[in-house]
Design an enzyme around this catalytic site. Structure first.
Site, mmCIF file in Angstrom:
data_model
loop_
_atom_site.group_PDB
_atom_site.id
_atom_site.type_symbol
_atom_site.label_atom_id
_atom_site.label_comp_id
_atom_site.label_asym_id
_atom_site.label_seq_id
_atom_site.Cartn_x
_atom_site.Cartn_y
_atom_site.Cartn_z
ATOM 1 N N LYS A 141 0.766 -1.411 -0.036
ATOM 2 C CA LYS A 141 -0.015 -0.002 -0.052
ATOM 3 C C LYS A 141 0.761 1.284 0.094
ATOM 4 O O LYS A 141 1.951 1.399 0.724
ATOM 5 C CB LYS A 141 -0.956 -0.076 1.162
ATOM 6 C CG LYS A 141 -1.857 1.001 1.379
ATOM 7 C CD LYS A 141 -2.868 1.052 2.640
ATOM 8 C CE LYS A 141 -3.877 1.938 2.492
ATOM 9 N NZ LYS A 141 -4.706 1.779 3.749
ATOM 10 N N SER B 145 -9.839 2.229 2.540
ATOM 11 C CA SER B 145 -9.055 2.831 1.844
ATOM 12 C C SER B 145 -7.908 2.003 1.066
ATOM 13 O O SER B 145 -7.249 2.507 0.126
ATOM 14 C CB SER B 145 -8.230 4.132 2.550
ATOM 15 O OG SER B 145 -7.286 3.213 3.511
ATOM 16 N N SER C 54 -10.403 0.006 6.818
ATOM 17 C CA SER C 54 -9.710 0.067 5.670
ATOM 18 C C SER C 54 -9.010 -1.287 5.345
ATOM 19 O O SER C 54 -8.802 -1.439 3.926
ATOM 20 C CB SER C 54 -8.711 1.082 5.557
ATOM 21 O OG SER C 54 -9.591 2.359 5.354
HETATM 22 N N1 GLN Z 1 -13.480 4.417 5.829
HETATM 23 C C1 GLN Z 1 -12.685 5.149 7.094
HETATM 24 C C2 GLN Z 1 -12.508 6.548 6.896
HETATM 25 O O1 GLN Z 1 -12.405 7.036 5.807
HETATM 26 C C3 GLN Z 1 -11.791 4.233 7.490
HETATM 27 C C4 GLN Z 1 -10.466 4.530 6.940
HETATM 28 C C5 GLN Z 1 -9.243 3.597 7.156
HETATM 29 O O2 GLN Z 1 -9.597 2.639 7.917
HETATM 30 N N2 GLN Z 1 -7.826 4.101 6.973
HETATM 31 O O3 GLN Z 1 -11.927 7.244 7.783
#
Ligand code: GLN
Length: 495
Positions: A78, A158, A182
């Site tokens: 990532k 994400s 995410s």
């Molecule tokens: N979708 C969540 C956010 O936008 C989680 C993102 C994540 O876990 N990095 O904060």
């Protein structure tokens, strides 16, 4: 050749050790698959030279009889992980041109275990998002489609690039990070496995920070066994991260017996939300039945503060993000705005941050700054911290009453269409995290396991939440669920 990219980590490891395949073969197969998968926009920085060099080194190691678990296994990383000499941009314009001088602890551990890096994977900007649409590279695309409909779907976020790459067999496994879901939400959207370990299991050193009290790295893999193998290499104590736990790391793979007789699985009634998608509700019931048939005891439990989790998360995460992102000022990293004659340092900060951060990141920085400001700090930030303690306590009470793991849906829906949420209120997007954020707030391990397809042929995941530091036991329950669900479908290749 491309058949090799379809192997699981365990299959490839065994074939490498038996001398049936070389890491160079595996790596070339993945590089070939990546070349033909531009439409998925999963890999945003490719590193074929590094990959082939690491593959040759792995082959030499294997030939010398030194083959640790990931020796020769091609992986995607990532873009949130700092990788030495390789662009690490967190999918943000503000980190354009930033090439770290150092390697994150997690990636250096993976490389010590022999892993091969194919490149960096797409994600939401600074890991803020649930659809990969906040990425400065443009969104990654889910390899899954609704039947014969050609509409492009989100791979989730994400870690959307990681999910798309693993599901499409562009790599054998990938790293992800999870602040509010995410790893687990994109894993569910793409029909793969993803585990967020207990907070403190993996070092956060060298991972671009979003919300430091919630962020954790974890693997995204084709099955539960691979999750156990890759997690093993990723975690462990790191003196460079003061929140990393100094605890021994068990052999997670050895704990995969599939025997869950006598385990107590809690079904939290507060997760049965009003207007819940009927297919998700049915899958959840099926999952509980499968675990019961495998010998577990299913029990209804209550986690009464669940409904406050999402609001608390969307105060705490932006608050921490606004502080963490203050370092992107145009001086120390990446992008710097051009200034006109007469403009000073404040103009430089303002212009750089306005140009460098996308809309969602700007929204979070503003919300975070607001909830931390004098006068509002107690009303928002401190209250959210108290709610967090209550949420954690709900879980502690359930575990103290004998519950070994908690079964919930992973997501409130299957993958949705790219662009579908564009006009929606941002809160609609935040609702994606309703089943996952509680786990980050409480610091617990959570795993998403693909458990079935919906009527449109899209994968759906179930989440298991475990006791702190009991990833081995959690993965074993996930393994039993995986075996019972028998999910083996792959997306039809259109790219
Ligand atoms: N979708 C969540 C956010 O936008 C989680 C993102 C994540 O876990 N990095 O904060």
């Amino acid at each position: 050749m491309s058949e090799l990219a379809k192997l699981t980590v365990a299959e490839a490891r065994d074939a490498l050790r038996a001398g049936d395949v070389t890491s160079v073969d595996l790596t070339e197969a993945c590089l070939g698959a990546i070349e033909t998968a531009g439409a998925l926009n999963a890999f945003v920085h490719k590193t074929p030279e590094i990959a082939l060099e690491q593959a040759r080194a792995a082959d030499a190691r294997i030939a010398a009889g030194d083959a640790p678990a990931l020796c020769g296994i091609p992986m995607g990383i990532k873009d949130l992980f700092c990788t030495k000499g390789v662009p690490s941009q967190a999918a943000s314009r503000i980190l354009e041109g930033f090439t770290p001088e150092y390697e994150s602890t997690v990636t250096s551990q993976l490389f010590e275990a022999g892993a091969v890096m194919l490149g960096k994977l797409n994600m939401d900007e600074f890991a803020m998002g649930s659809s990969n649409e906040t990425s400065c590279y443009g969104n990654a695309v889910n390899p899954w489609r609704r039947g014969n409909d050609t509409a492009a779907l989100t791979p989730g976020g994400s870690s959307g690039g990681s999910a798309a790459a693993v599901a499409a067999d562009l790599c054998l496994a990938a790293t992800g990070t999870d602040t509010g879901g995410s790893i687990r939400q994109p894993a569910a959207f793409a029909g793969i496995t993803g585990i967020k370990p207990t907070y403190g299991r993996c070092s956060r050193w060298g991972i671009v920070a979003f919300a430091s009290s919630l962020d954790q790295a974890g693997p995204m893999t084709k099955d539960v066994r691979d999750a156990a193998i890759v997690l093993q290499a990723m975690c462990g104590h790191d003196p460079k991260d003061s929140t990393s736990a100094d605890l021994p790391v068990p052999d997670f793979e050895a704990l995969l017996t599939g025997d869950i007789r006598g385990k107590v699985i809690g079904i939290p009634r507060e997760y049965r939300m009003d207007g819940m998608n009927d297919e998700i509700a049915a899958l959840w019931d099926t999952g509980a039945r499968m675990l019961a048939e495998a010998g577990a005891k299913i029990t209804d439990i209550s986690l009464p503060h669940t409904k406050y989790a999402l609001p608390a998360y969307y105060v705490i995460a932006p608050a921490e993000a606004s502080s963490n992102l203050a370092r992107y000022d145009g001086v120390r990293y990446g992008h710097r705005a051009a200034l006109s004659r007469g403009e000073g340092i404040n103009d430089m900060y303002e212009k750089t941050r306005a140009e460098g951060f996308g809309a969602e990141v700007q929204r979070r920085v503003m919300v975070g700054t607001y909830v931390l400001s004098a006068g509002f700090y107690d009303a928002y930030y401190n209250r959210a911290r108290k709610v967090r303690t209550l949420i954690k306590r709900d879980f502690e009470e359930a575990f103290a009453a004998g519950v070994d793991a908690i079964l919930t849906p992973a997501t409130p829906s299957a993958a949705f269409g790219l662009g579908e949420m564009q006009e929606a209120d941002p809160v609609q997007m935040y609702l994606n995290d309703v089943f996952t954020v509680t786990v980050n707030l409480a610091g617990l391990p959570g795993v998403s396991v693909p458990a079935g397809l919906d009527r449109q042929g899209l994968p759906l995941g179930l989440q298991l939440i475990g006791r702190p530091w009991e990833e081995g036991d959690l993965l074993n329950t996930a393994y039993a669920l995986e075996r019972a669900a028998g999910f083996s479908q792959k997306p039809a290749q259109w790219w």
